[in-house]
Write a protein that holds these residues in place. Sequence first.
Motif, PDB file in Angstrom:
ATOM      1  N   VAL A  27       8.161  14.665 -31.024  1.00  0.00           N
ATOM      2  CA  VAL A  27       7.154  14.976 -31.855  1.00  0.00           C
ATOM      3  C   VAL A  27       6.525  16.505 -31.860  1.00  0.00           C
ATOM      4  N   PHE A  28       6.112  16.783 -30.294  1.00  0.00           N
ATOM      5  CA  PHE A  28       5.821  18.274 -29.538  1.00  0.00           C
ATOM      6  C   PHE A  28       6.316  19.321 -30.603  1.00  0.00           C
ATOM      7  N   LEU A  29       7.754  19.097 -30.215  1.00  0.00           N
ATOM      8  CA  LEU A  29       8.409  20.382 -31.350  1.00  0.00           C
ATOM      9  C   LEU A  29       8.006  20.196 -33.076  1.00  0.00           C
ATOM     10  N   GLY A  30       7.655  19.199 -33.638  1.00  0.00           N
ATOM     11  CA  GLY A  30       8.180  18.617 -34.348  1.00  0.00           C
ATOM     12  C   GLY A  30       6.248  19.275 -34.836  1.00  0.00           C
ATOM     13  N   THR A  31       5.678  18.964 -34.505  1.00  0.00           N
ATOM     14  CA  THR A  31       4.278  19.696 -34.839  1.00  0.00           C
ATOM     15  C   THR A  31       3.921  20.686 -34.371  1.00  0.00           C
ATOM     16  N   PHE A  32       4.781  22.045 -33.547  1.00  0.00           N
ATOM     17  CA  PHE A  32       4.585  23.685 -33.103  1.00  0.00           C
ATOM     18  C   PHE A  32       5.198  23.635 -34.170  1.00  0.00           C
ATOM     19  N   ILE A  33       6.153  23.432 -34.399  1.00  0.00           N
ATOM     20  CA  ILE A  33       7.296  24.171 -35.540  1.00  0.00           C
ATOM     21  C   ILE A  33       6.605  23.840 -36.895  1.00  0.00           C
ATOM     22  N   GLY A  34       5.920  22.710 -37.172  1.00  0.00           N
ATOM     23  CA  GLY A  34       5.287  22.609 -37.845  1.00  0.00           C
ATOM     24  C   GLY A  34       3.989  23.521 -38.243  1.00  0.00           C
ATOM     25  N   VAL A  35       3.141  24.164 -37.605  1.00  0.00           N
ATOM     26  CA  VAL A  35       2.201  24.446 -37.747  1.00  0.00           C
ATOM     27  C   VAL A  35       2.501  26.220 -37.530  1.00  0.00           C
ATOM     28  N   LEU A  36       3.679  26.582 -37.618  1.00  0.00           N
ATOM     29  CA  LEU A  36       4.114  27.690 -37.760  1.00  0.00           C
ATOM     30  C   LEU A  36       4.536  28.077 -39.815  1.00  0.00           C
ATOM     31  N   PRO A  37       3.588  28.866 -40.249  1.00  0.00           N
ATOM     32  CA  PRO A  37       3.703  29.087 -41.702  1.00  0.00           C
ATOM     33  C   PRO A  37       5.593  29.406 -42.255  1.00  0.00           C
ATOM     34  N   GLY A  38       6.165  28.189 -43.014  1.00  0.00           N
ATOM     35  CA  GLY A  38       7.632  29.510 -43.991  1.00  0.00           C
ATOM     36  C   GLY A  38       8.748  28.276 -42.365  1.00  0.00           C
ATOM     37  N   ILE A  39       8.427  28.087 -41.193  1.00  0.00           N
ATOM     38  CA  ILE A  39       9.224  27.196 -40.965  1.00  0.00           C
ATOM     39  C   ILE A  39      10.415  25.960 -41.179  1.00  0.00           C
ATOM     40  N   GLY A  40       9.329  24.972 -41.086  1.00  0.00           N
ATOM     41  CA  GLY A  40       9.537  23.829 -42.015  1.00  0.00           C
ATOM     42  C   GLY A  40      10.391  22.856 -40.985  1.00  0.00           C
ATOM     43  N   SER A  41      10.307  21.640 -41.311  1.00  0.00           N
ATOM     44  CA  SER A  41      11.200  20.455 -40.306  1.00  0.00           C
ATOM     45  C   SER A  41      12.375  20.538 -40.619  1.00  0.00           C
ATOM     46  N   MET A  42      13.069  21.186 -41.725  1.00  0.00           N
ATOM     47  CA  MET A  42      14.622  21.222 -41.862  1.00  0.00           C
ATOM     48  C   MET A  42      14.688  22.816 -41.094  1.00  0.00           C
ATOM     49  N   LEU A 399       2.465  36.609 -39.686  1.00  0.00           N
ATOM     50  CA  LEU A 399       3.373  35.293 -39.560  1.00  0.00           C
ATOM     51  C   LEU A 399       4.123  35.311 -40.756  1.00  0.00           C
ATOM     52  N   ILE A 400       3.437  35.780 -41.719  1.00  0.00           N
ATOM     53  CA  ILE A 400       3.954  35.034 -43.050  1.00  0.00           C
ATOM     54  C   ILE A 400       5.108  36.283 -43.100  1.00  0.00           C
ATOM     55  N   CYS A 401       4.925  37.377 -42.632  1.00  0.00           N
ATOM     56  CA  CYS A 401       5.491  38.479 -42.889  1.00  0.00           C
ATOM     57  C   CYS A 401       7.545  37.741 -42.551  1.00  0.00           C
ATOM     58  N   ILE A 402       7.134  36.959 -41.027  1.00  0.00           N
ATOM     59  CA  ILE A 402       7.880  36.942 -40.127  1.00  0.00           C
ATOM     60  C   ILE A 402       9.199  35.849 -40.979  1.00  0.00           C
ATOM     61  N   GLY A 403       7.744  34.438 -41.089  1.00  0.00           N
ATOM     62  CA  GLY A 403       8.648  33.533 -41.425  1.00  0.00           C
ATOM     63  C   GLY A 403       9.357  33.540 -42.913  1.00  0.00           C
ATOM     64  N   VAL A 404       8.791  34.640 -43.983  1.00  0.00           N
ATOM     65  CA  VAL A 404       9.689  34.816 -45.197  1.00  0.00           C
ATOM     66  C   VAL A 404      11.171  35.702 -45.131  1.00  0.00           C
ATOM     67  N   TYR A 405      11.079  36.198 -43.660  1.00  0.00           N
ATOM     68  CA  TYR A 405      12.127  37.316 -43.590  1.00  0.00           C
ATOM     69  C   TYR A 405      12.815  36.578 -42.473  1.00  0.00           C
ATOM     70  N   SER A 406      12.722  35.603 -42.707  1.00  0.00           N
ATOM     71  CA  SER A 406      13.355  34.662 -41.535  1.00  0.00           C
ATOM     72  C   SER A 406      14.081  33.996 -41.990  1.00  0.00           C
ATOM     73  N   LEU A 407      14.237  33.395 -43.850  1.00  0.00           N
ATOM     74  CA  LEU A 407      14.932  32.660 -44.454  1.00  0.00           C
ATOM     75  C   LEU A 407      16.548  33.990 -44.619  1.00  0.00           C
ATOM     76  N   ASN A 408      16.273  34.611 -45.133  1.00  0.00           N
ATOM     77  CA  ASN A 408      17.676  35.599 -45.225  1.00  0.00           C
ATOM     78  C   ASN A 408      17.713  37.167 -44.328  1.00  0.00           C
ATOM     79  N   ASN A 409      16.933  37.387 -43.502  1.00  0.00           N
ATOM     80  CA  ASN A 409      16.337  38.731 -42.746  1.00  0.00           C
ATOM     81  C   ASN A 409      17.106  39.522 -44.074  1.00  0.00           C
ATOM     82  N   ASN A 410      15.786  39.434 -45.231  1.00  0.00           N
ATOM     83  CA  ASN A 410      15.857  40.444 -46.384  1.00  0.00           C
ATOM     84  C   ASN A 410      14.250  40.478 -46.057  1.00  0.00           C
ATOM     85  N   VAL A 411      14.485  42.082 -46.750  1.00  0.00           N
ATOM     86  CA  VAL A 411      12.883  42.958 -46.898  1.00  0.00           C
ATOM     87  C   VAL A 411      12.446  42.520 -48.470  1.00  0.00           C
TER      88      VAL A 411
END
Length: 508
Positions: A27-42, A399-411
């Motif tokens: 629950v601690f890791l889930g909450t922390f990761i949930g706060v970060l935009p673009g990461i999500g539970s998966m 934060l938005i750019c990091i979250g989006v870039y981490s999806l496919n490592n694509n600018v």
Amino acid sequence: MEILSSFAAGLGVVMQPENLLYCFIGVFLGTFIGVLPGIGSMAAIAMILPLSFYLEPSAAIIMIAGVYYGAEYGGSIASILMNIPGTPSSSITCIDGYPMARNGRAGIALFVSAIASFGGGIIGMVVMAVLAPMLATLALRFGPAEYFSVILLGLIAASAVSNGGALKGIAMVIAGLMLATVGIDLTTGDLRFTMGIPELRDGVNLVIVAMGLFGVGELIASIKANSRGEGRQNIDWKQFYPTRAEWKALVGPIWRGGAIGSFFGALPGTGQTVASAVGYAVEKKVSRNRAMFGKGAVEGVAVPESANNSATQTAFIPTLTLGVPGSASMAMVIGALMIHGITPGPRLLVEHADLFWGLVASFLVGNVMLLVLNIPLIGLWVRLLNIPYKYMYPTIIILICIGVYSLNNNVFDIWLTLAFGIAGYLMRLFRFEPAPLLIGFVLGPMMEEQLRRALLLSRGDPMVFVTRPISATLLAVTAGILAYGLWSTFHTRRRRRLAELSNASMSE
């Protein structure tokens, strides 16, 4: 009595020190990761999945489940404070949560979110414990026609989320459905609407759409407002308890959201986003405070959070009892179980009763942990709003750019997110709500797939949707909601026009 004794045995499993520890870690890791935009539970489950290989099956599934519903808790924090959905389902919370933050009530919004999430989680846990076999049987009766009808119901209900009226809401839903067709057709393998851009072969990622419409769009609007001197109001972060009247107003929405979320969570393929959208639409119709929806109503925060978290709990019903994952996250849960030699299905409740009831009991323990963990941190979260704009803007965009870039490592994904941000800002100017578009985008592929399956099984006969009782009932409800929404829109416009004519005649 048998359920109570089984639940007590499950509490005995989860109260073992090792299982308690891994429940807290989850629950601690889930909450922390949930706060970060673009990461999500998966992504959170994917990161913690290798660790589960070395644990006992009960500890592994308890930890993974904690990450799953902990991320849904955390997703509402960024939604309320910055209008950036931490998870797709928390985008509905933005509609009223962020206006509350703008009005200096961020603490109350976060407190309501925590209480509603806890209430919805407990309702989902009770439903899973009492009605798991019944809901599993009901889910088995849903074929392609029923799934198409329930998704259509969700889309029409989503149009009621829009404050601009039913017509604008339906237009946004259709735009979302059209956007969902971009990419490879899963049936024929043909490319659709990619405009020759290779990066669009796999379609547009949900995170890109959500971050652009809600995050970047709100950022542009906030920068413009700040340039005109419209600064944020001072926030007394120590005062985050709702008033007595607000406490009373929360009871009904939490119950209704929990019930709606429990139903949709038990249906494979629908999930938290649909549950939140339908719950919000229903509450907006039945609430006495409907005029405040979209402007900062506590009910508008309580309902989606309750529905979201109850759906998170009951999503385990088809996963464990039928072996049918309703989402990619649930598919990972099945993978973790199979690695330990456990096959999900109807026999799991008999052959691995300790694991099933230990998981159900961990929902209670984990939700209590989340409540104890989140409420003391409300003051800290609210203080984020006191950070000067010159530091806040670049931090959010990074934060938005990091979250989006981490999806496919694509600018390219970053540029696409900025394009959706501009579109989101233009929607705000013309009073088109982005939430229905996002819901249409999420449900579009599932709706198309179930439509094709139903027509394939019926050999092209569209009457299959009205000859099956469950599907016909859902379509009748959908038609009623659509008719009422259109009538309400035209009636409101007519009253407004008559009022304007009356004022004009009085001024003369």
